[in-house]
Design an enzyme around this catalytic site. Structure first.
Site, PDB file in Angstrom:
ATOM      1  CD  GLU A 115      -2.853  -1.244   2.342  1.00  0.00           C
ATOM      2  OE1 GLU A 115      -2.290  -1.549   3.415  1.00  0.00           O
ATOM      3  OE2 GLU A 115      -4.079  -1.052   2.258  1.00  0.00           O
ATOM      4  CD  GLU A 135      -3.545  -6.498   3.779  1.00  0.00           C
ATOM      5  OE1 GLU A 135      -3.700  -7.187   2.746  1.00  0.00           O
ATOM      6  OE2 GLU A 135      -2.833  -5.490   3.807  1.00  0.00           O
TER       7      GLU A 135
END
Ligand code: COA
Length: 261
Positions: A115, A135
């Site tokens: 990210e 995740e």
């Protein structure tokens, strides 16, 4: 002596290089690392001598192997929202920086590491780079802007496959998907490539560089009319000294001398 605990900084030729420096934890981003990253970028916003930023990792293996999972045990519904919003805010600060920001991805860019790389304007990666949003394997989801930026960069189908499987992709696949701009052999080569790109950008009008960044970012905003922002930005350019200088220099067959005014 660095003013930061988890970051190294160096400045040369108008470029601030920020190196995430928690190699023993594969540069996992904890709350302190993120605060320091925010501070470093904020200072670069205002420092005239800094014209561009490179973000990289100190570990031989990792750019950043994600958010620091050891901090996840403290999270609940209330502070979880703040955790996500704080990460989003810091990565938006990078994305909206008026000076170009290049990630040199030198190994694992997982979860928040991926990210962070995606929040940068341009990505250069080494052959040993791996990207993933794992995740879901922890029962959570990318929450520092990853669901949005990965979709913007590589498209819905590929982004969903990466985020739903949580699997890593290598640098060649990342290049083919458009997740990275350039693939190089080593970190040194990556830093040299990033500098080469920045020096090309530095030849151009600083005001227009910032405006292009704003216009492109607005293409992905629900609240903004990108065409309106483009027209407003062009109008602002037209009243700038840089625009007059750039045009005159072309007509006079010389190199422009931009002042950022
Ligand atoms: N958060 C906290 N610590 C992390 C971490 C993270 N995201 N990623 C790596 N570390 C730590 C490990 O716990 C280990 O610490 P220790 O030596 O104190 O036990 C150290 O970094 C080295 O990692 P290790 O797992 O031993 O290296 P490896 O080469 O065997 O595996 C990875 C590398 C990247 C595959 C593995 O570390 C991993 O899966 N990390 C988590 C990735 C992830 O899920 N990130 C997204 C989080 S949302």
């Amino acid at each position: 002596m660095s003013k930061f605990k988890d970051l190294l900084e160096s400045q040369e030729d108008g470029i601030l290089t920020i190196t995430i420096n928690r190699p023993e934890k594969l540069n996992a981003l904890n709350a302190n690392t993120l605060s320091e990253l925010k501070r470093s970028v904020e200072l670069a916003y205002d420092e005239k001598k800094i014209r561009g930023i490179i973000i990289t990792g100190s570990s031989k293996k990792a750019f950043a192997a994600g958010a620091d999972i050891s901090e996840f045990t403290q999270l609940n519904e209330l502070n979880g929202r703040k955790f996500s919003e704080r990460g989003q805010e810091i990565f938006a600060l990078i994305e909206n920086c008026q000076k170009p920001v290049i990630a040199v991805v030198n190994g694992f860019a997982l979860g928040a590491g991926c990210e962070l790389a995606m929040a940068c304007h341009i990505r250069v990666a080494t052959e040993n780079a791996f990207f993933s949003q794992p995740e879901v394997s922890l029962g959570t989801l990318p929450a520092y802007g990853g669901t949005q930026r990965l979709t913007q960069l590589i498209g819905k189908g590929r982004a969903l496959e990466m985020m739903l499987t949580g699997e890593m992709i290598g640098a060649e696949e990342a290049l083919a998907a458009g997740l990275i701009n350039h693939l190089v052999s080593t970190k040194e080569e990556g830093l040299a490539k990033a500098k080469e790109i920045l020096f090309k950008i530095f030849k151009n009008g600083p005001l227009s560089i910032g405006m292009v960044i704003n216009c492109v970012n607005s293409a992905f905003s629900m609240d903004e009319d990108g065409y309106q922002i483009e027209a407003n930005s062009f109008a602002n350019c037209c009243k700038s000294a840089d625009f007059k200088e750039g045009t005159l220099a072309f007509l006079e067959k010389r190199k422009p001398e931009f002042k950022g005014e």
